[in-house]
Design a protein around this motif. Structure first.
Motif, PDB file in Angstrom:
ATOM      1  N   GLY A  15      32.041 -14.194 101.086  1.00  0.00           N
ATOM      2  CA  GLY A  15      30.768 -14.079 101.106  1.00  0.00           C
ATOM      3  C   GLY A  15      30.715 -13.268  99.514  1.00  0.00           C
ATOM      4  O   GLY A  15      29.657 -12.305  99.005  1.00  0.00           O
ATOM      5  N   GLY A  16      31.788 -13.121  98.737  1.00  0.00           N
ATOM      6  CA  GLY A  16      31.668 -12.552  97.519  1.00  0.00           C
ATOM      7  C   GLY A  16      32.044 -11.065  97.469  1.00  0.00           C
ATOM      8  O   GLY A  16      31.944 -10.388  96.438  1.00  0.00           O
ATOM      9  N   ALA A  17      32.065 -10.684  98.830  1.00  0.00           N
ATOM     10  CA  ALA A  17      32.385  -9.108  99.044  1.00  0.00           C
ATOM     11  C   ALA A  17      34.094  -8.954  99.411  1.00  0.00           C
ATOM     12  O   ALA A  17      34.552 -10.096  99.630  1.00  0.00           O
ATOM     13  N   PHE A  18      34.441  -7.715  99.236  1.00  0.00           N
ATOM     14  CA  PHE A  18      35.988  -7.663  99.620  1.00  0.00           C
ATOM     15  C   PHE A  18      35.958  -6.530 100.843  1.00  0.00           C
ATOM     16  O   PHE A  18      36.186  -5.423 100.794  1.00  0.00           O
ATOM     17  N   PRO A  19      35.760  -7.131 102.114  1.00  0.00           N
ATOM     18  CA  PRO A  19      35.705  -6.280 103.239  1.00  0.00           C
ATOM     19  C   PRO A  19      37.174  -6.071 103.587  1.00  0.00           C
ATOM     20  O   PRO A  19      37.909  -6.994 103.448  1.00  0.00           O
ATOM     21  N   ALA A 189      46.884 -14.999  96.689  1.00  0.00           N
ATOM     22  CA  ALA A 189      45.732 -15.534  97.132  1.00  0.00           C
ATOM     23  C   ALA A 189      44.602 -14.483  96.899  1.00  0.00           C
ATOM     24  O   ALA A 189      43.552 -14.644  96.500  1.00  0.00           O
ATOM     25  N   ILE A 190      44.931 -13.219  97.128  1.00  0.00           N
ATOM     26  CA  ILE A 190      43.683 -12.278  96.882  1.00  0.00           C
ATOM     27  C   ILE A 190      43.718 -11.903  95.342  1.00  0.00           C
ATOM     28  O   ILE A 190      42.635 -11.731  95.226  1.00  0.00           O
ATOM     29  N   GLU A 194      40.161 -12.326  93.143  1.00  0.00           N
ATOM     30  CA  GLU A 194      39.480 -11.279  92.231  1.00  0.00           C
ATOM     31  C   GLU A 194      39.020 -12.157  90.963  1.00  0.00           C
ATOM     32  O   GLU A 194      38.080 -11.850  90.268  1.00  0.00           O
ATOM     33  N   VAL A 195      39.901 -13.181  90.792  1.00  0.00           N
ATOM     34  CA  VAL A 195      39.751 -14.193  89.555  1.00  0.00           C
ATOM     35  C   VAL A 195      38.200 -15.031  89.757  1.00  0.00           C
ATOM     36  O   VAL A 195      37.339 -15.147  89.263  1.00  0.00           O
TER      37      VAL A 195
END
Lengths: 285, 481
Positions: A15-19, A189-190, A194-195
């Motif tokens: 969802g656009g966040a990095f949990p 992939a991670i 970020e891109v």
């Protein structure tokens, strides 16, 4: 003494966040010599479900975005990857256990693949659509539409290019995606997430999970709100079982096929993620 | 007699000659099946029409072998233009024998003769005519420069449009160079068996089309036969899922055309006369035995009362009864089993709190009948809003905003069809773009044409039938080729 580098914490992208994983778990990623590289999150069933919710929420706007707009956004992804080419090259070298030279070529191909897909979004309607000459006073047309939420089990033989090859197909057609990254080499992939987070790709359009394929892929295969699943990265012995579970809601299933990721994809990569909608309207005064 | 009553106008059944029993059509001739024969009836009268062979798995094996031989030795070697000429012949013979087909269809299915005569049979012939022309032009279909057929195709069709579904299946399969084993629906085999005679008259090489009658077990034997390359199924979502699961792990391809719970959306600016006709056509056409029926009516709240009042008035004019009467609008329910299912779901509607209204009409004492019915006060949680009734029963819901209409319309695992009624073009296209359904009818409903792709999103199926897109179902795609 040399400087102690600041390492990156590799997290999920939902969802656009990095949990971190809600499970609190992580797993160790090592290089080809067994040296420690990172502890990415080990996603759980709950993380997978959260990612599907995020993808479903993002679907109405992404699928309704103009093809031109999607095209520009995918091209923007290529631009940002180009600017981080060295980081990706290091990541692919590590992930695919290959030298920097070959890794660089793979990153070039991955960037070019985004450009290739960017150019497709506003061509597909013309190529795959139709006006149908029905025998009556009706205007009748057929258009391709995205199938919906796509689960993508990323290929295990390529940490970046294989993923982008299949992801680009899903995005240019207007789908939203839940990716389960290459299990042993999830870091590129991670980095890609970020891109994506900074490329005008709306939150939730792509969600990236890292973790154990055997654990997470079945939850995506049986999830009733996933419309299609690409089983690329599923172990051969598990493909039949997951394809069977996918029939519970008649997901469109894309079976794994071994291929040279440097080769240009076929149009089936995109048509397999499209539905044809036909609209009728009377003609009269 | 009031000015609006009609004298009986029965169609003569003299034109059809129904044999007392039928075998299986395999390799160009009728043979006795290995299974036990069963009776097929006229659902409007319960009269036994004939005895039908129940195909066993040994019979299916014979049929698949015949289809394989015909594929390998004849059909795949024949120039495509010649193949197409057989389809043209079939189309013409169906037109020549149209009355016979229409009468037989109505006798065995219970649908009004007006519909079988004006819709089912002409469209069936048109499907053959359309696909005939594709046979030698497949390289232009956008499916590769030399698209290849699968080989032997197993096809299973439903009872609601017996001949039309046969043509939707057989015509594209033959045009693309496949050979066929077809299993008609258990309750409606007669027009398929008459089609076997069309194949004979057309001089179609033996084994290109094989017709094996029977029930679910016969179909299951066809699906699991190892030498069938592709399965095409039209029927319930439940059976479709079972087929999809069955073929996992095999090399078989599959297309599925399954159930639906189509939303028919009426905005407050809709052209009211046309809308009322469209609602009626959407749900009462073919007794509601239509997978793409507009079975959920979504009315904008400010015109709710007006629409319902006019709808009830229009429904009261529907003539329910003898399907052979040329003035009949709504015929018989196809079987006791289907009547039972409709009754069960309608009772659930009562029990869950919806309000039932049925047309005042006298139903015949023999046969299977259900009066055209609407339920109002339906909520999205009611079974009659979620489950396919497949009968003349309409569930009415309301909405206030276009967004709410979309939300409710898409709130179903199905995604086959939808309708939109509005006078505003931009609103119609806005709505059509947001409906998750394979076919959207704007200011019309239940229109079909061989050039127009048909098929569902989500749990309504895989693939399309008709048009250029429908050819993909019968040609190998991508790496299969």
């Amino acid at each position: 003494m040399s400087r102690v580098e600041i390492r990156k914490t590799y997290k999920l992208f939902i969802g656009g966040a990095f949990p971190r994983s809600e499970s609190g778990r992580s797993y160790e990623v090592v290089d080809s010599e067994g040296n420690f590289v990172a502890n990415p999150a080990m996603a759980s069933r709950k993380d997978a479900r959260d990612a599907v919710v995020a993808a479903r929420s993002a679907f109405p706007n992404w699928s309704a975005a103009t093809a031109f707009n999607r095209s520009q956004i995918l091209y923007r992804v290529a631009e940002l990857m180009e600017s981080r080419r060295e980081e990706f090259t290091n990541g692919v070298s590590l992930g695919d256990s290959i030298g920097k030279g070959r890794a660089g070529k793979i990153v070039d191909a991955a960037i070019d693949r985004w450009v290739w897909y960017a150019g497709w979004s506003d061509k597909l309607g013309s190529i795959l659509g139709a006006t149908n000459p029905v025998a009556g006073p009706y205007y009748n047309f057929s258009i391709p539409e995205p199938v919906g939420v796509v689960a993508l089990i990323a290929p295990q033989d390529s940490s970046l290019l294989g993923l982008i090859d299949l992801l680009g197909a899903a995005l240019t057609t207007g789908n939203t995606v839940v990716v389960l990254a290459n299990e042993t080499a999830p870091l590129p992939a991670i980095t890609l997430s970020e891109v994506l987070a900074t490329s005008d790709v709306p939150a939730g359009v792509v969600n990236i999970l890292t973790g154990r394929t055997k654990e997470v892929a079945p939850w995506l295969a049986s999830h009733m709100d996933v419309d299609a699943i690409n089983l690329a990265g599923v172990a051969a012995e598990d493909v039949q079982k997951l394809a069977g579970e996918a029939t519970d809601n008649l997901k469109r299933v894309i079976a794994p096929k071994s291929r040279d990721w440097l080769q240009t994809p076929t149009i089936e990569a995109m048509t397999s993620l499209l539905e044809i909608k036909t609209v009728w309207h009377p003609i009269g005064i | 007699m009031s000015p609006f009553e009609y004298a009986p106008a029965p169609e003569s059944r003299a034109i059809v000659d129904i044999a007392s029993s039928y075998g299986l059509f395999i390799n160009g001739e009728f043979i006795n099946g290995a299974g036990t024969a069963y009776k097929t009836i006229n659902p409007a009268t319960e009269e036994v029409l004939s005895e039908i062979a129940e195909g066993s798995s040994a019979d299916i094996d014979l049929a698949v072998k015949a289809a394989r031989r015909a594929y390998a030795k004849v059909w795949s070697k024949m120039p495509a233009a010649e193949r197409g000429k057989y389809l043209y012949r079939i189309a013409r013979i169906m037109q020549e024998r149209a009355r016979e087909f229409a009468v037989l269809e109505t006798l065995n299915n219970g649908k009004p003769i007006r519909e079988s005569r004006d819709i089912d049979v002409p469209l069936a012939a048109a499907h053959f005519f359309y696909h005939a022309g594709w046979a030698d032009k497949l390289e232009h279909a956008g499916l590769g420069s030399a698209p290849k057929p699968h080989g032997v195709v197993g096809q299973i069709i439903p009872w609601n449009f017996p001949l039309l579904m046969l043509s939707w299946k057989v015509a594209p399969a033959l045009a693309t160079g496949n050979t066929v084993v077809l299993k008609p629906a258990e309750t409606t085999p007669l027009t398929a068996l008459l089609f076997a005679d069309v194949c004979r008259q057309a001089g179609l090489p033996p084994g290109v089309v094989n017709i094996v009658t029977g029930a679910g077990a016969t179909g299951a034997a066809l699906v699991s036969h190892p030498d069938v390359n592709k399965i095409a199924f039209t029927g319930s979502t439940k059976v479709g899922k079972a087929i999809a699961r069955e073929i996992v792990g095999t090399k078989k391809s599959v297309t599925l055309e399954l159930g639906g719970k189509g939303a028919n959306i009426v905005f407050d600016d809709a052209p009211m006369d046309e809308t009322i006709e469209g609602i009626v056509n959407g749900i009462f056409f073919n007794q509601g035995h239509v997978c793409c029926a507009g079975s959920r009516l979504l009315i904008q709240e400010n015109v709710h009362e007006e629409v319902l009042e006019r709808l009830r008035h229009r429904m009261s004019q529907l003539r329910v009864g003898d399907p052979m009467d040329k003035n009949t609008d709504v015929g018989a329910i196809n079987s006791a089993a289907q009547l039972g299912r409709i009754t069960e779901l309608a009772t659930a509607g009562d029990n869950e709190g919806a309000q039932r209204w049925s047309t005042p009409c006298d139903l015949p004492t023999k046969g299977f009948w259900y009066a055209p019915t609407i339920f109002t006060g339906v909520t999205q949680a009611h079974r009659i809003a979620r489950e396919e009734i497949f009968g003349p029963v309409l569930s009415v819901l309301t909405f206030r905003t276009p967004a709410e209409a979309i939300e409710k319309a898409n709130n179903t695992p199905y995604g086959l069809s939808a309708g939109v009624w509005t006078d505003k073009g931009s609103r119609l296209l806005w709505t059509a773009a947001r409906l998750r359904a394979g076919v959207v009818w704007g200011n019309t409903f239940n229109r079909f044409d061989p050039t127009s792709p048909f098929g569902g999103y989500k749990e309504s199926g895989w693939g399309r039938e008709g048009g250029r897109h429908g050819l993909a179902a019968y040609l190998k795609q991508g790496e299969q080729a």
